[in-house]
Every structure is written in C-alpha cells, then in structure tokens.
Design a protein around this motif. Structure first.
Motif, mmCIF file in Angstrom:
data_model
loop_
_atom_site.group_PDB
_atom_site.id
_atom_site.type_symbol
_atom_site.label_atom_id
_atom_site.label_comp_id
_atom_site.label_asym_id
_atom_site.label_seq_id
_atom_site.Cartn_x
_atom_site.Cartn_y
_atom_site.Cartn_z
ATOM 1 N N GLU A 2 -58.453 -54.056 1.288
ATOM 2 C CA GLU A 2 -59.499 -53.023 2.246
ATOM 3 C C GLU A 2 -59.763 -51.733 0.944
ATOM 4 O OE1 GLU A 2 -57.874 -51.935 5.572
ATOM 5 O OE2 GLU A 2 -58.480 -53.592 6.613
ATOM 6 N N ASN A 3 -58.572 -51.988 -0.360
ATOM 7 C CA ASN A 3 -59.045 -50.903 -0.910
ATOM 8 C C ASN A 3 -58.589 -51.197 -2.513
ATOM 9 O OD1 ASN A 3 -55.904 -50.772 -1.105
ATOM 10 N ND2 ASN A 3 -56.263 -49.784 0.905
ATOM 11 N N ILE A 4 -59.200 -50.435 -3.558
ATOM 12 C CA ILE A 4 -58.556 -50.489 -4.840
ATOM 13 C C ILE A 4 -57.276 -49.931 -5.171
ATOM 14 C CG2 ILE A 4 -59.234 -50.055 -7.382
ATOM 15 C CD1 ILE A 4 -62.201 -50.145 -6.350
ATOM 16 N N ALA A 5 -56.235 -50.496 -5.667
ATOM 17 C CA ALA A 5 -55.067 -49.915 -5.891
ATOM 18 C C ALA A 5 -54.968 -49.696 -7.475
ATOM 19 C CB ALA A 5 -53.920 -50.958 -5.615
ATOM 20 N N PHE A 6 -54.722 -48.328 -7.790
ATOM 21 C CA PHE A 6 -54.665 -48.081 -9.158
ATOM 22 C C PHE A 6 -53.297 -47.776 -9.619
ATOM 23 C CE2 PHE A 6 -58.364 -46.309 -7.555
ATOM 24 C CZ PHE A 6 -59.268 -46.494 -8.467
ATOM 25 N N LEU A 7 -53.171 -49.060 -10.514
ATOM 26 C CA LEU A 7 -51.724 -49.367 -10.922
ATOM 27 C C LEU A 7 -51.290 -48.470 -11.998
ATOM 28 C CD1 LEU A 7 -51.880 -53.227 -10.428
ATOM 29 C CD2 LEU A 7 -51.138 -51.607 -8.827
ATOM 30 N N VAL A 24 -58.264 -55.143 -7.816
ATOM 31 C CA VAL A 24 -59.456 -54.828 -6.895
ATOM 32 C C VAL A 24 -59.672 -55.937 -5.937
ATOM 33 C CG1 VAL A 24 -60.734 -53.654 -8.927
ATOM 34 C CG2 VAL A 24 -60.746 -56.158 -8.703
ATOM 35 N N SER A 25 -58.790 -57.162 -5.915
ATOM 36 C CA SER A 25 -58.650 -58.037 -5.016
ATOM 37 C C SER A 25 -57.202 -58.721 -5.092
ATOM 38 C CB SER A 25 -59.799 -59.035 -5.190
ATOM 39 O OG SER A 25 -59.160 -60.100 -6.033
ATOM 40 N N ASP A 26 -56.742 -59.735 -4.066
ATOM 41 C CA ASP A 26 -55.584 -60.199 -4.202
ATOM 42 C C ASP A 26 -55.373 -60.879 -5.559
ATOM 43 O OD1 ASP A 26 -55.235 -59.410 -1.341
ATOM 44 O OD2 ASP A 26 -55.966 -61.316 -0.697
ATOM 45 N N HIS A 27 -56.275 -61.333 -6.244
ATOM 46 C CA HIS A 27 -56.072 -62.230 -7.419
ATOM 47 C C HIS A 27 -56.688 -61.542 -8.594
ATOM 48 C CE1 HIS A 27 -55.982 -64.938 -3.920
ATOM 49 N NE2 HIS A 27 -54.642 -65.215 -4.286
ATOM 50 N N GLY A 146 -68.082 -50.644 -18.098
ATOM 51 C CA GLY A 146 -67.505 -50.203 -17.020
ATOM 52 C C GLY A 146 -67.845 -51.319 -15.922
ATOM 53 N N TYR A 147 -67.685 -51.064 -14.592
ATOM 54 C CA TYR A 147 -67.871 -52.277 -13.598
ATOM 55 C C TYR A 147 -68.408 -51.261 -12.278
ATOM 56 C CZ TYR A 147 -65.560 -55.399 -16.473
ATOM 57 O OH TYR A 147 -65.259 -56.340 -17.292
ATOM 58 N N ILE A 148 -69.534 -51.832 -11.748
ATOM 59 C CA ILE A 148 -69.833 -51.726 -10.212
ATOM 60 C C ILE A 148 -68.796 -52.680 -9.385
ATOM 61 C CG2 ILE A 148 -71.741 -51.441 -8.459
ATOM 62 C CD1 ILE A 148 -73.648 -50.981 -10.868
ATOM 63 N N ILE A 149 -68.108 -51.878 -8.709
ATOM 64 C CA ILE A 149 -67.326 -52.665 -7.804
ATOM 65 C C ILE A 149 -67.597 -52.591 -6.258
ATOM 66 C CG2 ILE A 149 -64.615 -53.301 -7.196
ATOM 67 C CD1 ILE A 149 -64.065 -51.127 -9.648
ATOM 68 N N GLU A 150 -68.008 -53.872 -5.772
ATOM 69 C CA GLU A 150 -68.484 -53.933 -4.573
ATOM 70 C C GLU A 150 -67.859 -54.802 -3.507
ATOM 71 O OE1 GLU A 150 -73.279 -53.980 -4.517
ATOM 72 O OE2 GLU A 150 -72.673 -54.818 -6.280
ATOM 73 N N GLN A 151 -67.808 -54.251 -2.391
ATOM 74 C CA GLN A 151 -67.355 -55.092 -1.122
ATOM 75 C C GLN A 151 -68.404 -54.934 0.108
ATOM 76 O OE1 GLN A 151 -63.813 -54.442 1.423
ATOM 77 N NE2 GLN A 151 -62.783 -56.041 0.424
ATOM 78 N N GLY A 253 -50.378 -45.527 -8.232
ATOM 79 C CA GLY A 253 -50.275 -45.570 -6.710
ATOM 80 C C GLY A 253 -51.168 -45.335 -5.800
ATOM 81 N N ASP A 254 -52.109 -44.442 -6.367
ATOM 82 C CA ASP A 254 -53.446 -44.188 -5.638
ATOM 83 C C ASP A 254 -54.163 -45.204 -5.192
ATOM 84 O OD1 ASP A 254 -52.770 -41.239 -5.278
ATOM 85 O OD2 ASP A 254 -54.020 -40.874 -6.989
ATOM 86 N N ARG A 255 -54.741 -45.126 -4.033
ATOM 87 C CA ARG A 255 -55.986 -46.185 -3.771
ATOM 88 C C ARG A 255 -57.122 -45.588 -3.229
ATOM 89 N NH1 ARG A 255 -53.221 -51.029 -1.916
ATOM 90 N NH2 ARG A 255 -51.144 -51.065 -2.541
ATOM 91 N N ILE A 256 -58.170 -46.102 -3.174
ATOM 92 C CA ILE A 256 -59.593 -45.710 -2.726
ATOM 93 C C ILE A 256 -59.819 -46.900 -1.764
ATOM 94 C CG2 ILE A 256 -61.869 -44.992 -3.295
ATOM 95 C CD1 ILE A 256 -60.752 -43.725 -5.773
ATOM 96 N N ASN A 257 -60.631 -46.422 -0.700
ATOM 97 C CA ASN A 257 -60.998 -47.470 0.063
ATOM 98 C C ASN A 257 -62.634 -48.014 -0.423
ATOM 99 O OD1 ASN A 257 -58.967 -47.695 1.887
ATOM 100 N ND2 ASN A 257 -59.954 -45.974 3.312
ATOM 101 N N TYR A 258 -62.669 -49.320 0.128
ATOM 102 C CA TYR A 258 -63.938 -49.917 -0.364
ATOM 103 C C TYR A 258 -65.148 -49.275 0.610
ATOM 104 C CZ TYR A 258 -62.481 -53.391 -3.762
ATOM 105 O OH TYR A 258 -61.690 -53.961 -4.699
ATOM 106 N N THR A 259 -64.943 -48.936 1.740
ATOM 107 C CA THR A 259 -65.901 -48.330 2.618
ATOM 108 C C THR A 259 -65.715 -46.844 2.318
ATOM 109 O OG1 THR A 259 -64.078 -47.973 4.205
ATOM 110 C CG2 THR A 259 -65.340 -50.020 4.492
ATOM 111 N N ARG A 260 -67.193 -46.253 2.677
ATOM 112 C CA ARG A 260 -67.312 -44.841 2.291
ATOM 113 C C ARG A 260 -66.449 -44.034 3.090
ATOM 114 N NH1 ARG A 260 -71.775 -41.968 0.529
ATOM 115 N NH2 ARG A 260 -72.886 -43.993 -0.063
ATOM 116 N N PRO A 261 -65.718 -43.148 2.510
ATOM 117 C CA PRO A 261 -64.796 -42.127 2.879
ATOM 118 C C PRO A 261 -65.485 -41.411 4.231
ATOM 119 C CG PRO A 261 -64.590 -41.891 0.629
ATOM 120 C CD PRO A 261 -66.077 -42.881 0.937
#
Length: 261
Positions: A2-7, A24-27, A146-151, A253-261
């Motif tokens: 549900e979110n992007i994890a900033f490792l 950005v996803s499980d894999h 760079g990348y546009i990251i969409e879900q 460790g921060d995360r940002i949700n794919y859905t609009r905040p």
C-alpha cells in the motif's frame, strides 16, 4: 503493497543512514543503495531492480546480491536501466575484474543466468506486481532517469538525483494524478558551483525550479541530503517554505502511501 518504503535516503552512506533505495512492491525496488542491510532474510524476494543511474551509491548492493543469488535462486535477477547505465554496469562492475560477470554465470542447478540486464525506453510504462513504473529523462548523468510510480489511479513522481530539469515540472502539470513529488537536495545553496558541477540541487535551485510548475497542490518531499550539511539544508528548506502540503525530509524507514494523502 500500500506504500513505498524508503530503505535508503542519504546523499552519502553513514553508520545510521543508507543511500538511495525504494521498495515499491513485494518484488521490486528502485535503486540498490541499501538492500542487503534492510531486507535481511527477505532479500531473496527481490526479483526486479529499476535503476536511476550508475553512480555507486545507487548500485552498490547489486554485486553482493548477485553473489548471494547465484546459489540460491532459480530465476534471473532482472535489472532495468537506460542504455548508458547498463553499459556502465557491464564495463565497470560485471567485467571479471572488479566483479565476476554474473550476466554470463548460470544459476547453480538451473538454466537462467544470475542477472539479466534489460534496457528501458523513456516514457514507456513497465508493470511489475500491481505498480507501474514510467522512466523519464533527468539531468544528472548520460543514463539517468526518474520514475512515475503508479498504483491504480494514484501516482508519485520520483526524480532521484538531478539538476535543473524541465521535464519534471511538465509531468506534474500534465498528470494531475501525481500527488507527491520526491526529489533531491544535496547541498546548501552556498555550494551552487559544486551543485552545478555534480548535477545536484540546492534549496535555492529547487525554489527556482518550482516556479516552472503551474500546480501547487502536490506534496513535496526531499531526500539525498549530504550528511555534513543536513542541518543547514533543512534550515534553508524551512526558510523557503519548500516542504509544501505536508512534505518532509525523508529518512530511512519512512513510507508514503500510494493513495493521495
């Protein structure tokens, strides 16, 4: 996911901070600046790495990942990038001098090679798991993007390392579904010449670049701060009111949700 994890979010590696790496996803991850330390035993779930460019802080864990995968995996680790970036990996890393050429070495007990390098086309979407990544050209190295990251119908725009770049602001104006911009600020504004020479942003340069964008409704987050100047950069970002609409300086460790905040 549900979110992007900033490792990894740092502009340099320190004992407490890794360099650029986003799950950005499980894999699938973007860049490989802090994979092995953060994934731990889950490292073998990685199947796709999308690179922004070939600088060491963005690729550093790939050779070690290949070394782990060769005896443990049954399918190739797929590494994506623009042509110049993949050429750099072949010439300077996987060359049987700095590191074994795992593009030629077969996975033990299987037929696939350990890694597969896949050339990206700019502005073409690539779907992995339930997310879509669309690379766009940035102004950093010959092979940088760079990348546009969409879900689903929500999107974030990740610039990675860049200097001034009109395409960032064009994309934000063209795509109202992009709710968050994640960009870099590497140096204080007093290091304008160093920022130009190394193709990075400062707070003042970012403020100038923002004037190119017609929108003001997106969240702006920054990362890649050089550790020696973090306090000064944050003071400048706050003084210029750049972290708009709930934006922040990202840390590991921060995360940002794919859905609009």
């Amino acid at each position: 996911m549900e979110n992007i994890a900033f490792l990894g979010t740092g502009g340099t590696r320190t004992p407490s901070q890794g360099t650029t790496c986003l799950r950005v996803s499980d894999h699938c991850v973007i860049d490989a600046g802090n994979l092995i330390n953060t994934f731990g035993d889950e490292v073998f779930t990685i199947e796709h790495i999308f690179l922004t460019h070939s600088h060491l802080d963005h690729i550093i864990d790939i050779p070690f990942l290949a070394d782990l995968f060769v005896t443990q995996k049954s399918i190739s680790l797929k590494i994506y990038g623009l042509k110049a970036t993949l050429d750099d990996l072949r010439r300077f890393i996987f060359n049987h001098r700095v590191w074994p050429n795992f593009e030629e070495i077969t996975l033990i007990g299987h037929t696939d090679k350990t890694i597969e390098l896949i050339e990206l086309d700019l502005e073409v979407p690539y779907t992995i798991d339930d997310i879509t990544l669309t690379p766009f050209k940035t102004n950093h190295t010959e092979g940088s993007c760079g990348y546009i990251i969409e879900q689903n119908s929500s999107a974030l725009l990740f610039t990675a390392d860049t200097y001034k770049c009109d395409r960032i602001w064009e994309l934000l104006d063209e795509r109202p579904n992009i709710h968050t911009l994640i960009t870099e600020v590497s140096f204080p504004s007093s290091f304008a010449k160093l920022a130009y020479d190394s193709k990075h942003l400062t707070p003042s340069l970012l403020a100038e670049e923002l004037q190119k964008c017609k929108r003001d409704d997106f969240t702006l987050c920054v990362m890649h701060l050089k550790a020696l100047f973090m306090g000064t950069i944050i003071e400048e970002l706050n003084a210029l009111h750049l972290l708009r609409n709930g934006g922040k300086v990202l840390i590991d460790g921060d995360r940002i949700n794919y859905t609009r905040p």
